[in-house]
Design an enzyme around this catalytic site. Structure first.
Site, PDB file in Angstrom:
ATOM      1  N   GLY A  83       2.984 -22.261   8.037  1.00 51.01           N
ATOM      2  CA  GLY A  83       1.746 -22.951   8.385  1.00 51.01           C
ATOM      3  C   GLY A  83       0.518 -22.066   8.433  1.00 51.01           C
ATOM      4  N   HIS A 133      -1.442 -25.071  -4.301  1.00 50.48           N
ATOM      5  CA  HIS A 133      -0.256 -24.525  -4.976  1.00 50.48           C
ATOM      6  C   HIS A 133      -0.538 -23.090  -5.422  1.00 50.48           C
ATOM      7  CE1 HIS A 133       3.524 -24.651  -7.125  1.00 50.48           C
ATOM      8  NE2 HIS A 133       2.909 -24.053  -8.126  1.00 50.48           N
TER       9      HIS A 133
HETATM   10  C1  GAR Z   1       1.532 -21.744   0.256  1.00 44.56           C
HETATM   11  O1  GAR Z   1       1.453 -20.556  -0.490  1.00 44.56           O
HETATM   12  C2  GAR Z   1       1.393 -22.944  -0.645  1.00 44.56           C
HETATM   13  O2  GAR Z   1       0.534 -22.720  -1.718  1.00 44.56           O
HETATM   14  C3  GAR Z   1       2.808 -23.146  -1.106  1.00 44.56           C
HETATM   15  O3  GAR Z   1       3.568 -22.921   0.050  1.00 44.56           O
HETATM   16  C4  GAR Z   1       2.945 -21.911   0.826  1.00 44.56           C
HETATM   17  C5  GAR Z   1       2.933 -22.343   2.284  1.00 44.56           C
HETATM   18  O4  GAR Z   1       2.512 -21.285   3.097  1.00 44.56           O
HETATM   19  N1  GAR Z   1       3.014 -24.466  -1.660  1.00 44.56           N
HETATM   20  C6  GAR Z   1       3.824 -24.723  -2.685  1.00 44.56           C
HETATM   21  O5  GAR Z   1       4.520 -23.889  -3.224  1.00 44.56           O
HETATM   22  C7  GAR Z   1       3.823 -26.177  -3.141  1.00 44.56           C
HETATM   23  N2  GAR Z   1       4.670 -26.354  -4.285  1.00 44.56           N
HETATM   24  P1  GAR Z   1       2.062 -21.541   4.595  1.00 44.56           P
HETATM   25  O6  GAR Z   1       3.168 -22.389   5.269  1.00 44.56           O
HETATM   26  O7  GAR Z   1       1.953 -20.183   5.215  1.00 44.56           O
HETATM   27  O8  GAR Z   1       0.761 -22.283   4.568  1.00 44.56           O
END
Ligand code: GAR
Length: 208
Positions: free
Chosen positions: A12, A109
């Protein structure tokens, strides 16, 4: 202010960046709800600390994706959520939410889409040997990390980058870009209606 819900599955850090931007006065929205499919995820703790209401659920307890999305939709409607912000929500979105929030649901993404959709975008960019990758914010349709692109930022991949070092470069870019894009939607400088009519005729037809 625009009423938003954030969906997340993991640490998050993007949710936190949105909270911080609101606190700092850089982002004029109200975070009405965090939706999380993993009740133990760190993002839940972050939401509680920020005083953001949390809705968690366990997908396995439902007969189908549509069934849990119907419950989510009721939560969103009860809070009159106007924009759904996916921030590391690692699930396919079905027609239940896509149709209810078409043109009002965005995702971030960690690649320059349409390259490397899915959950291993950073690793795949390295494995493929691309020299430039980046971050994409896009409208959500029924596909995997597909839908009209709203914003992108590029990042150079260096010779000695690893999945960890590249992720460390991508995260701060995401944390800057996502609040900016959400603010542009809130203040009308990104016009989602325009995107709705210039892409994805099948979606438009489906939406009547
Ligand atoms: C982020 O890097 C986001 O871009 C990616 O998950 C991560 C979540 O990080 N999303 C994807 O890969 C969607 N296919 P976070 O929980 O620290 O925000």
């Amino acid at each position: 202010p625009l009423r938003i819900a954030v969906f997340a599955s993991g640490s998050g850090s993007n949710f936190q960046a949105i909270v911080n931007a609101v606190t700092a006065g850089r982002l004029d929205v109200r975070i009405e709800l965090l939706v999380c499919d993993k009740p133990q995820a760190q993002v839940v703790t972050r939401a509680e600390a920020a005083g953001v209401p949390v809705y968690t659920f366990k997908p396995k307890e439902y007969p189908s994706r549509e069934a849990y999305e119907q419950d989510i939709l009721e939560q969103l409607q009860a809070k009159r959520v106007e924009l759904v912000v996916l921030a590391g929500y690692m699930r396919i979105i079905t027609d239940v939410l896509v149709q209810a929030y078409w043109g009002r649901m965005i995702n971030i993404h960690p690649s320059l889409l349409p390259s490397f959709p899915g959950i291993h975008a950073v690793r795949q960019a390295l494995e493929h040997g691309v020299k430039i990758t980046g971050v994409t914010v896009h409208l959500v349709d029924g596909g995997l990390d597909s839908g009209p692109i709203l914003a992108q930022r590029a990042i150079n991949i260096e010779r000695n980058d690893t999945e960890a070092s590249l992720s460390d470069k991508i995260h701060p870019i995401e944390h800057q870009l996502y609040p900016e894009v959400i603010q542009s939607i809130a203040d009308g400088s990104i016009d989602l209606t325009w995107n709705q009519w210039n892409h994805h005729e099948s979606q438009i037809t489906k939406m009547g």
